[in-house]
Design a protein around this motif. Structure first.
Motif, PDB file in Angstrom:
ATOM      1  N   MET A  68      -6.522   2.917  -3.626  1.00  0.00           N
ATOM      2  CA  MET A  68      -5.326   3.763  -3.515  1.00  0.00           C
ATOM      3  C   MET A  68      -5.641   5.227  -3.821  1.00  0.00           C
ATOM      4  O   MET A  68      -4.855   6.108  -3.512  1.00  0.00           O
ATOM      5  CB  MET A  68      -4.229   3.296  -4.489  1.00  0.00           C
ATOM      6  CG  MET A  68      -3.658   1.933  -4.188  1.00  0.00           C
ATOM      7  SD  MET A  68      -2.838   1.852  -2.600  1.00  0.00           S
ATOM      8  CE  MET A  68      -2.735   0.067  -2.408  1.00  0.00           C
ATOM      9  N   ALA A  92       3.127  -0.150  -9.460  1.00  0.00           N
ATOM     10  CA  ALA A  92       3.326  -0.532  -8.057  1.00  0.00           C
ATOM     11  C   ALA A  92       2.548  -1.788  -7.693  1.00  0.00           C
ATOM     12  O   ALA A  92       2.727  -2.349  -6.615  1.00  0.00           O
ATOM     13  CB  ALA A  92       2.923   0.623  -7.133  1.00  0.00           C
ATOM     14  N   LEU A 131      11.334  -1.309  -6.421  1.00  0.00           N
ATOM     15  CA  LEU A 131      10.739  -1.854  -7.635  1.00  0.00           C
ATOM     16  C   LEU A 131      11.396  -1.210  -8.842  1.00  0.00           C
ATOM     17  O   LEU A 131      11.629   0.000  -8.841  1.00  0.00           O
ATOM     18  CB  LEU A 131       9.246  -1.518  -7.673  1.00  0.00           C
ATOM     19  CG  LEU A 131       8.303  -2.335  -6.788  1.00  0.00           C
ATOM     20  CD1 LEU A 131       6.969  -1.609  -6.643  1.00  0.00           C
ATOM     21  CD2 LEU A 131       8.093  -3.737  -7.352  1.00  0.00           C
ATOM     22  N   GLU A 144       2.570  10.239  -9.448  1.00  0.00           N
ATOM     23  CA  GLU A 144       1.777  10.261 -10.668  1.00  0.00           C
ATOM     24  C   GLU A 144       0.790  11.432 -10.664  1.00  0.00           C
ATOM     25  O   GLU A 144       0.468  11.992 -11.716  1.00  0.00           O
ATOM     26  CB  GLU A 144       1.007   8.945 -10.722  1.00  0.00           C
ATOM     27  CG  GLU A 144       0.535   8.494 -12.034  1.00  0.00           C
ATOM     28  CD  GLU A 144       0.114   7.028 -11.931  1.00  0.00           C
ATOM     29  OE1 GLU A 144       0.524   6.259 -12.795  1.00  0.00           O
ATOM     30  OE2 GLU A 144      -0.614   6.647 -10.984  1.00  0.00           O
ATOM     31  N   THR A 187       0.837  -1.202   0.000  1.00  0.00           N
ATOM     32  CA  THR A 187       0.000   0.000   0.000  1.00  0.00           C
ATOM     33  C   THR A 187       0.874   1.255   0.000  1.00  0.00           C
ATOM     34  O   THR A 187       0.594   2.218  -0.708  1.00  0.00           O
ATOM     35  CB  THR A 187      -0.945  -0.014   1.204  1.00  0.00           C
ATOM     36  OG1 THR A 187      -1.787  -1.162   1.099  1.00  0.00           O
ATOM     37  CG2 THR A 187      -1.801   1.244   1.250  1.00  0.00           C
ATOM     38  N   TRP A 192      -7.864  -1.927  -7.034  1.00  0.00           N
ATOM     39  CA  TRP A 192      -6.602  -1.388  -6.479  1.00  0.00           C
ATOM     40  C   TRP A 192      -6.602   0.134  -6.611  1.00  0.00           C
ATOM     41  O   TRP A 192      -6.312   0.857  -5.662  1.00  0.00           O
ATOM     42  CB  TRP A 192      -5.428  -2.013  -7.236  1.00  0.00           C
ATOM     43  CG  TRP A 192      -4.056  -1.685  -6.711  1.00  0.00           C
ATOM     44  CD1 TRP A 192      -3.316  -2.431  -5.842  1.00  0.00           C
ATOM     45  CD2 TRP A 192      -3.244  -0.553  -7.057  1.00  0.00           C
ATOM     46  NE1 TRP A 192      -2.106  -1.831  -5.601  1.00  0.00           N
ATOM     47  CE2 TRP A 192      -2.021  -0.675  -6.341  1.00  0.00           C
ATOM     48  CE3 TRP A 192      -3.405   0.539  -7.886  1.00  0.00           C
ATOM     49  CZ2 TRP A 192      -0.987   0.258  -6.427  1.00  0.00           C
ATOM     50  CZ3 TRP A 192      -2.380   1.486  -7.967  1.00  0.00           C
ATOM     51  CH2 TRP A 192      -1.191   1.340  -7.246  1.00  0.00           C
ATOM     52  N   TYR A 228       5.532  -1.940 -18.678  1.00  0.00           N
ATOM     53  CA  TYR A 228       4.246  -2.106 -18.012  1.00  0.00           C
ATOM     54  C   TYR A 228       3.613  -3.408 -18.490  1.00  0.00           C
ATOM     55  O   TYR A 228       3.902  -3.888 -19.588  1.00  0.00           O
ATOM     56  CB  TYR A 228       3.315  -0.925 -18.344  1.00  0.00           C
ATOM     57  CG  TYR A 228       3.640   0.355 -17.588  1.00  0.00           C
ATOM     58  CD1 TYR A 228       4.929   0.640 -17.143  1.00  0.00           C
ATOM     59  CD2 TYR A 228       2.653   1.292 -17.311  1.00  0.00           C
ATOM     60  CE1 TYR A 228       5.213   1.807 -16.458  1.00  0.00           C
ATOM     61  CE2 TYR A 228       2.920   2.474 -16.627  1.00  0.00           C
ATOM     62  CZ  TYR A 228       4.213   2.734 -16.203  1.00  0.00           C
ATOM     63  OH  TYR A 228       4.490   3.883 -15.528  1.00  0.00           O
ATOM     64  N   SER A 252       3.749   1.510  -1.310  1.00  0.00           N
ATOM     65  CA  SER A 252       4.225   1.649  -2.689  1.00  0.00           C
ATOM     66  C   SER A 252       3.134   2.258  -3.562  1.00  0.00           C
ATOM     67  O   SER A 252       3.396   3.142  -4.382  1.00  0.00           O
ATOM     68  CB  SER A 252       4.613   0.286  -3.279  1.00  0.00           C
ATOM     69  OG  SER A 252       5.790  -0.182  -2.699  1.00  0.00           O
ATOM     70  N   GLY A 253       1.904   1.771  -3.380  1.00  0.00           N
ATOM     71  CA  GLY A 253       0.787   2.268  -4.182  1.00  0.00           C
ATOM     72  C   GLY A 253       0.534   3.744  -3.947  1.00  0.00           C
ATOM     73  O   GLY A 253       0.327   4.516  -4.890  1.00  0.00           O
ATOM     74  N   LEU A 254       0.554   4.146  -2.681  1.00  0.00           N
ATOM     75  CA  LEU A 254       0.312   5.555  -2.370  1.00  0.00           C
ATOM     76  C   LEU A 254       1.463   6.427  -2.863  1.00  0.00           C
ATOM     77  O   LEU A 254       1.255   7.569  -3.284  1.00  0.00           O
ATOM     78  CB  LEU A 254       0.096   5.733  -0.862  1.00  0.00           C
ATOM     79  CG  LEU A 254      -1.161   5.038  -0.288  1.00  0.00           C
ATOM     80  CD1 LEU A 254      -1.201   5.160   1.233  1.00  0.00           C
ATOM     81  CD2 LEU A 254      -2.444   5.600  -0.902  1.00  0.00           C
ATOM     82  N   GLN A 297       3.214   5.777  -5.515  1.00  0.00           N
ATOM     83  CA  GLN A 297       2.947   5.920  -6.952  1.00  0.00           C
ATOM     84  C   GLN A 297       1.915   7.018  -7.195  1.00  0.00           C
ATOM     85  O   GLN A 297       2.081   7.872  -8.060  1.00  0.00           O
ATOM     86  CB  GLN A 297       2.427   4.592  -7.536  1.00  0.00           C
ATOM     87  CG  GLN A 297       2.116   4.727  -9.034  1.00  0.00           C
ATOM     88  CD  GLN A 297       1.388   3.520  -9.617  1.00  0.00           C
ATOM     89  OE1 GLN A 297       1.720   2.385  -9.291  1.00  0.00           O
ATOM     90  NE2 GLN A 297       0.408   3.781 -10.463  1.00  0.00           N
ATOM     91  N   ARG A 298       0.833   6.991  -6.394  1.00  0.00           N
ATOM     92  CA  ARG A 298      -0.232   7.991  -6.560  1.00  0.00           C
ATOM     93  C   ARG A 298       0.314   9.413  -6.398  1.00  0.00           C
ATOM     94  O   ARG A 298      -0.010  10.308  -7.174  1.00  0.00           O
ATOM     95  CB  ARG A 298      -1.327   7.722  -5.522  1.00  0.00           C
ATOM     96  CG  ARG A 298      -2.333   8.852  -5.406  1.00  0.00           C
ATOM     97  CD  ARG A 298      -3.356   8.544  -4.337  1.00  0.00           C
ATOM     98  NE  ARG A 298      -3.991   9.749  -3.835  1.00  0.00           N
ATOM     99  CZ  ARG A 298      -4.801   9.773  -2.776  1.00  0.00           C
ATOM    100  NH1 ARG A 298      -5.078   8.640  -2.126  1.00  0.00           N
ATOM    101  NH2 ARG A 298      -5.325  10.898  -2.378  1.00  0.00           N
ATOM    102  N   LEU A 308      10.632   2.568  -8.595  1.00  0.00           N
ATOM    103  CA  LEU A 308       9.997   3.148  -7.416  1.00  0.00           C
ATOM    104  C   LEU A 308      10.641   2.467  -6.216  1.00  0.00           C
ATOM    105  O   LEU A 308      10.369   1.301  -5.945  1.00  0.00           O
ATOM    106  CB  LEU A 308       8.483   2.895  -7.447  1.00  0.00           C
ATOM    107  CG  LEU A 308       7.677   3.391  -6.247  1.00  0.00           C
ATOM    108  CD1 LEU A 308       7.795   4.903  -6.095  1.00  0.00           C
ATOM    109  CD2 LEU A 308       6.199   2.992  -6.392  1.00  0.00           C
ATOM    110  N   PHE A 365       6.814   5.035 -15.225  1.00  0.00           N
ATOM    111  CA  PHE A 365       7.753   4.715 -14.133  1.00  0.00           C
ATOM    112  C   PHE A 365       8.848   3.771 -14.612  1.00  0.00           C
ATOM    113  O   PHE A 365       8.555   2.754 -15.250  1.00  0.00           O
ATOM    114  CB  PHE A 365       7.004   4.026 -12.991  1.00  0.00           C
ATOM    115  CG  PHE A 365       6.243   4.971 -12.102  1.00  0.00           C
ATOM    116  CD1 PHE A 365       6.797   5.425 -10.909  1.00  0.00           C
ATOM    117  CD2 PHE A 365       4.966   5.404 -12.442  1.00  0.00           C
ATOM    118  CE1 PHE A 365       6.090   6.294 -10.083  1.00  0.00           C
ATOM    119  CE2 PHE A 365       4.264   6.264 -11.621  1.00  0.00           C
ATOM    120  CZ  PHE A 365       4.814   6.712 -10.438  1.00  0.00           C
TER     121      PHE A 365
END
Lengths: 139, 392, 325
Positions: free
Chosen positions: C39, C65, C111, A74, A64, C35, C116, A66-68, A70-71, A86, A83
């Protein structure tokens, strides 16, 4: 949220700050994001299980974070950014009731590859939850 | 008339130490006992003969427990010296005074700590409370700002020193590189086999600007102990006697502990100047008398004004001394040949006294030729101490 | 300390490659959509087929991600998708656990992406035990940093293609303080960190009361007029115990400074600039600096006091801001 206008490489300079992003940390966010990343570890959705581990409450999983991250990146760069990497380092946990505020800046640009490196940091009330870098290719 | 001087009356005759690590895996009491018994065995003195102890107030191993475990029956002298690493040389000074006056015939000095694995000094979290005892009130000027680490307190002096004399971060780095070079060839050093370059120093992360990571000493676990007795007895013991030629503590005008920021001039270390003057007066020696020195190096910037206070170079010119490599291997005054606290271990300076003993004995890993006298200094920025050790 | 013998068994495994672990599901739109929903990601590249069709991918791709999520086993531990290896890529962690290092905390997740991945791709990863560090003690406890490198592939009839990599580092440790289960029913609360309060004595109270009232007060000997800071019960010059205070102009210059970076101790912001201020009245004091840029702080620059409130008004501190000379 992602701005639909993408940053262009030529408009970006080292030192440019990304707009801050404050994310309220809730039990719902932690639990639902853990499941959305297929992480069913009980410490991320079951408070009693988390407390057995010595945590005051459920805590956010890495995927999560990592996801946030990215958000956050981005959201500044827009949908045309791609990307390359990350890379994050974890610090103080995210617990419900806290707020994590992302900040970041452009630390490197490379005209040949149109790559831009962002340094990012997500702070909560206990200190740094996440620090890291992201490399993007911009149009 | 009785000779009232401390000089030449007592000698260090035994030396013991544990290994230095980041996690000793045993209690501080055990470390203290291992090093004390090793020091007594090294001296060839029976534990029951010990009549005195001296250590730091910050040491958490009580002298009476060591006395109990050694089986001492006749302990007449015990002291503890405050101000952290500023104590470093002072237990030996106190022991020498106790021996010189006849109060105690054999004194053990020690420092044992699991600083790295049990409690770190550099975390920036301290339990200062609200009771208006001096320390709480004093640190109240700093803690609310998050100005709370030894590196930061030293950094405030260092920034001003750089401003006044044109010293640079590279100059601090040259101190670090030189002592890590010695550590690299000292098997007892934590950083044995791991020298660094000036580029690595310059690339290391900021801790408290102007200090980088490689300007800061290690945090360590370990213990060092020594045995002190009269020079007369020393002649008949196993080891070559290491004579205590001078010893002093120092406090001067405007003195505080780590925060003497209110003096007219904060680019020197005047308390070290007090020590220097006294050491030279007691011993009749001067800066040219030393083949090597152990200059307290918890943080590199304070090495420079120490060289100045002791007259190895003029005020503000330590940077030139260091740029010329005079402090390094093969220089005019190689310092911290064990690797210092940056390279060997941070045992609050007592491992530096131990290195001086080995240099005088001729048994150091990085032995300097024809050593007659060694200067040792203690913690800087705090009330401090110093020693001159030498051959008979 | 010499390393335990069992560690040589661990070290012998460094460099070892572990077999494939397959994803349960192909890369698919519903999982991507959920997801993104959670997020808070609204990038049309992942959500809007029409937009995605206009990109170089020609269709929806997965958020980068998400890479690792595709191949996690799901609800049941060690229940890997068919075709996965029987080897346990995490066996070293189990060995460390068996030798008294029960706790684990993730340290790094790096990562990197070759490309992609599109809808319909079937992913798997292989694992390499990259490194096991020397024994280290951190604030958490004593243990080992273990680094695994997972390589992610897309299965293709014409030959599998690497799509990305994850460097994953954990600290496997024996806790310094054994974590105590939090009492059941105890109100879960995020710990709130506050600035340490100054210790205040009868000798210094005037200063902090002055600060609360928005004044910077300096102690003055009423016998010889000498100003002093930090405050003391007696004059350093004439040893008189009689004193009053004067209100400082709050103007001065920067005599020295540090910028604190590490360790980052909450609630302080880092980098944290701290100044040694020489007031025009002649005394010095330590205070936080505001409105300064790292790298542009200069000894000698003019500064002016301002009072800032912290921790919901529990603490007021004098801070200094650069002003034109």
């Amino acid at each position: 949220m992602t701005s639909k206008n993408s940053k262009r490489f030529d408009d970006v300079r080292p030192g440019e700050a990304l707009p801050e992003l404050a994310i309220p940390i809730t039990t719902t966010l932690i639990a639902s994001a853990a499941i959305a990343t297929r992480d069913y570890f009980p410490g991320h959705h079951d408070m009693e299980a988390a407390q057995q581990l010595g945590s005051p409450h459920v805590f956010m999983n890495i995927l999560t974070t990592s996801g946030l991250s990215q958000r956050f990146v981005e959201g500044w760069a827009g949908p045309a950014a791609r990307f390359k990497d990350l890379k994050i380092k974890l610090g103080a946990p995210n617990y419900p009731g806290d707020t994590m505020t992302f900040s970041g800046e452009v630390v490197r640009t490379d005209a040949a590859s149109r790559e831009v490196e962002i340094a990012l940091k997500g702070k909560n009330s206990m200190g740094s939850h996440v620090t890291g870098t992201a490399t993007l290719v911009l149009p | 008339m009785t000779d009232m001087s401390l000089s030449g009356r007592a000698a260090i005759v035994g030396l013991g130490a544990t290994e230095f690590s980041k996690n000793s895996g045993r209690t501080e009491l055990r470390l203290a006992m291992e090093s004390t018994l090793a020091a007594l065995a090294d001296a060839g003195i029976d534990p029951s003969e010990v009549e005195g102890f001296s250590s730091y107030t910050m040491d958490k191993v009580p002298d009476y427990e060591i006395a109990r475990l050694l089986g001492c029956k006749n302990v007449k002298f015990f002291s503890q010296i405050p101000h952290g690493g500023g104590a470093a040389c002072a237990p030996v000074v106190h022991a020498a005074m106790a021996v010189a006056t006849g109060l105690a015939k054999v004194v053990v000095v020690f420092r044992a700590m699991n600083e790295r694995s049990w409690y770190r000094f550099g975390t920036g979290t301290y339990g200062f409370g609200s009771t208006p005892i001096f320390e709480n009130v004093n640190y109240g000027w700093y803690m609310p700002y998050g100005f709370h680490t030894p590196a930061a307190w030293v950094g405030m002096f260092a920034q001003r020193y750089m401003h006044e004399y044109g010293a640079t971060s590279e100059d601090f780095g040259r101190v670090s590189v030189a002592v890590r070079d010695f550590a690299a060839t000292n098997p007892a050093a934590f950083f044995y086999g791991k020298p660094i370059t000036l580029e690595e120093h310059q690339a290391s992360k900021w801790i408290a600007e102007p200090l980088r990571l490689l300007d800061c000493c290690q945090e360590s676990d370990g213990a060092v102990a020594m045995v002190i007795t009269s020079v007369e007895r020393a002649r008949d013991l196993k080891q070559k006697p290491v004579i205590i030629k001078a010893g002093s503590q120092g406090i001067t005008e405007g003195q505080q502990s780590m925060t003497s920021y209110y003096r007219d001039d904060i680019s020197g270390l005047p308390e070290m100047g007090v020590v220097a003057k006294e050491l030279y007066a007691q011993s009749g020696l001067g800066p040219e008398a030393f083949q090597t020195a152990v200059i307290y190096d918890h943080f590199t910037p304070f090495v420079l004004p120490q060289l100045e206070e002791f007259g190895f170079c003029k005020r503000g010119e330590a940077r030139d001394f260091i740029r010329a490599g005079e402090h390094a291997r093969g220089g005019k005054l190689p310092i911290n040949t064990h690797g210092g606290q940056l390279g060997e271990a941070y045992i609050h300076g007592m491992n530096g006294v131990a290195e001086a003993v080995r240099q005088v004995r001729g048994t150091a890993a990085n032995q300097v030729a024809d050593v007659e006298n060694v200067l040792v200094t203690a913690g800087t920025g705090v009330p401090t101490s110093g020693l001159i050790l030498g051959v008979a | 300390m010499a390393e335990q013998e069992w560690m040589s068994e661990v070290r012998a495994k460094v460099g070892r490659e572990y077999g494939r672990v397959y994803a349960w599901d192909e890369v698919n739109a519903p999982m991507i959509r959920q997801w993104c929903e959670v997020m808070g990601v609204d990038n049309p590249l992942y959500l809007d087929a029409d937009h995605a069709a206009t990109t170089e991918f020609g269709g929806i791709v997965a958020p980068p991600a998400m890479l690792q999520a595709w191949c996690l086993e799901g609800l049941h531990m060690n229940n890997y998708a068919p075709g996965s290896t029987d080897e346990n890529p995490y066996e070293v962690l189990k060995t460390l656990e068996a030798h008294g290092y029960p706790s684990v905390v993730a340290v790094n997740s790096d990562l990197s992406f070759e490309r992609y991945v599109k809808l319909g791709e079937k992913l798997y990863y292989t694992t390499r035990l990259d490194a096991v560090g020397e024994e280290k003690t951190t604030a958490l406890g004593t243990g080992y940093f273990v680094t695994l490198i997972m390589s992610f592939f897309s299965q293709k009839p014409e030959g599998d293609e690497k799509v990305g990599q994850l460097l994953f580092r954990v600290f496997k440790f024996r806790p310094a303080n054994v974590p105590k289960p939090v009492e059941k029913g105890a109100a879960p609360a995020v710990p709130k960190f506050k600035r340490p309060k100054p210790g205040i004595s009868d000798d210094t109270r005037f200063f902090w009361e002055g600060v609360d009232a928005g004044k910077l007060l300096i102690q003055r000997c009423t016998c010889c007029g000498t100003l002093r800071h930090p405050p003391a019960p007696v004059c350093i010059k004439c040893h008189s115990f009689d004193w009053d205070t004067v209100e400082a102009s709050g103007k001065g210059q920067l005599y020295s400074f540090v910028v604190m970076h590490y360790p980052e101790v909450p609630p302080f912001e880092h980098p944290n600039p701290i100044g040694l201020i020489e007031l025009d009245e002649g005394v010095r004091l330590i205070a936080g600096l505001v409105g300064v840029k790292r790298g542009e702080i200069r000894i000698g620059q003019r500064v002016q006091v301002e009072f800032q409130s912290f921790d919901d008004g529990e603490l007021t501190l004098p801070m200094f801001r650069p002003v034109a000379a």
